[in-house]
Every structure is written in C-alpha cells, then in structure tokens.
Design a protein around this motif. Structure first.
Motif, PDB file in Angstrom:
ATOM      1  N   ASP A 166      38.771  67.408   5.507  1.00  0.00           N
ATOM      2  CA  ASP A 166      37.528  66.967   4.880  1.00  0.00           C
ATOM      3  C   ASP A 166      36.790  68.186   4.351  1.00  0.00           C
ATOM      4  OD1 ASP A 166      35.647  65.218   3.941  1.00  0.00           O
ATOM      5  OD2 ASP A 166      34.813  64.702   5.888  1.00  0.00           O
ATOM      6  N   TYR A 217      35.175  73.415   4.570  1.00  0.00           N
ATOM      7  CA  TYR A 217      36.294  72.495   4.717  1.00  0.00           C
ATOM      8  C   TYR A 217      36.902  72.656   6.102  1.00  0.00           C
ATOM      9  CZ  TYR A 217      38.815  76.756   3.556  1.00  0.00           C
ATOM     10  OH  TYR A 217      39.272  78.042   3.543  1.00  0.00           O
ATOM     11  N   GLU A 227      37.089  68.520  -2.138  1.00  0.00           N
ATOM     12  CA  GLU A 227      38.160  67.776  -1.448  1.00  0.00           C
ATOM     13  C   GLU A 227      39.522  68.348  -1.809  1.00  0.00           C
ATOM     14  OE1 GLU A 227      38.162  65.292   0.823  1.00  0.00           O
ATOM     15  OE2 GLU A 227      35.990  65.080   0.916  1.00  0.00           O
TER      16      GLU A 227
END
Length: 176
Positions: free
Chosen positions: A122, A132, A161
C-alpha cells in the motif's frame, strides 16, 4: 475532569434528567470516562446511544462556552438543541443516501494456496512525498519479509501505488 463535565456537572445532570435519563443510570462512579461510556453502550441500543452522545456533546460544548467565554446556557436550551440535532440527523438519514453504507463487507487477509506466498502493499500520499509498505506472508500467514520507505516528490495516488507495487516486486525478487 471529563467525567465531571459529562455526567457529574450539575448542568449536565439537569440536561440528562430533562432527556429522561434516570439518576440511577448516571449514579455509578467511574475512574475513567471510557468505562462509563462502555457500560452505557451495553445497556442502550444504537439510537439511544446516539441520542446520548449528542446530548453529552452539547453538554461538553456548554461547559467549554462557560470556561472560555463565560457564557452558560440553561439546561432546557442545551437539551432542546441536542434533541433537535437528533431529529435533524434522523430526517436527513431518511431523505438522503447514507454517508456510510449499511452493507458491511468484512475484509480480511486470506491465505494463498499451498506453496505460494502473498504480497500485500500500500501507499500513502503526502504533499511532497509518498510512503509505501510491503508485507510478504506464506500460506500459513507467517510474515516472511516486509519493507517500507519514502520517496520525495509530488506523485498522484496512482503513481504512489505503482511505486509500492514496484517495491513489492523488489522484495519478492530478494526472496527468490
């Protein structure tokens, strides 16, 4: 202080009394506010608990008004405001789509097939950098590896992402 403002303050007691909350309901002594609220949650249904929370919120606001501005409202006014807010919320919920779905979807981690690993990743986007994270688990849910990091720069959610996805591939490569 919080317990006093919510249930022991004379004005709050009068407001709760006007609202039909019995003295026995409020008479138990607590060391922590959360213990008091938890007890009430066991006794009340969702609607009554919502009404109580709105009433307590209005009592709290009244106490703040007295402390910071020297203005205190009458208990009847506080109760009427709380009661009107509750009615408006109910009317709004009947007329409008709910903000939160009534369809509760339980999301939980599912084991991968035997002999496989599962990689979850994520990202989060800040003003000028992203963060992240990656977690790698085996078929029993045992964490094999994880990683996290930050990248400076302004990125969209989709780009962030993708960075998290790339980093998860790098972690998988290191695991072979």
């Amino acid at each position: 202080m919080l317990l006093h403002a919510l249930k022991d303050c004379p004005t709050s007691r009068v407001v709760l009394s006007i609202g039909g909350w019995s003295r026995s309901f409020m008479s138990k002594n607590y060391d922590h506010c959360i213990d008091c609220l938890e007890d009430w949650m066991w006794v009340l249904n969702k609607r009554a608990m919502g009404d109580l929370m709105t009433t307590l919120w209005n009592c709290w606001n009244n106490k703040n008004g007295y402390i910071f501005r020297g203005k205190e409202e009458e208990a009847q006014q506080i109760w009427e405001r709380a009661s009107n807010l509750n009615k408006e919320f109910r009317i709004s919920n009947m007329l409008n789509e709910p903000l939160l779905s009534h369809n509760i979807v339980e999301k939980k981690w599912k084991k991968p097939p035997k002999g496989f690993i599962k990689i979850n990743f994520d990202a989060t986007v800040g003003e000028n950098r992203i963060g992240y994270g990656t977690v790698v688990r085996d078929e029993e849910g045992f964490v094999l590896r994880g990683g996290e990091g930050f990248k400076e720069g302004r990125l969209s959610v989709e780009e962030a992402e993708c960075v998290a996805f790339e980093e998860s591939i790098n972690v998988a490569r290191r695991l072979n």
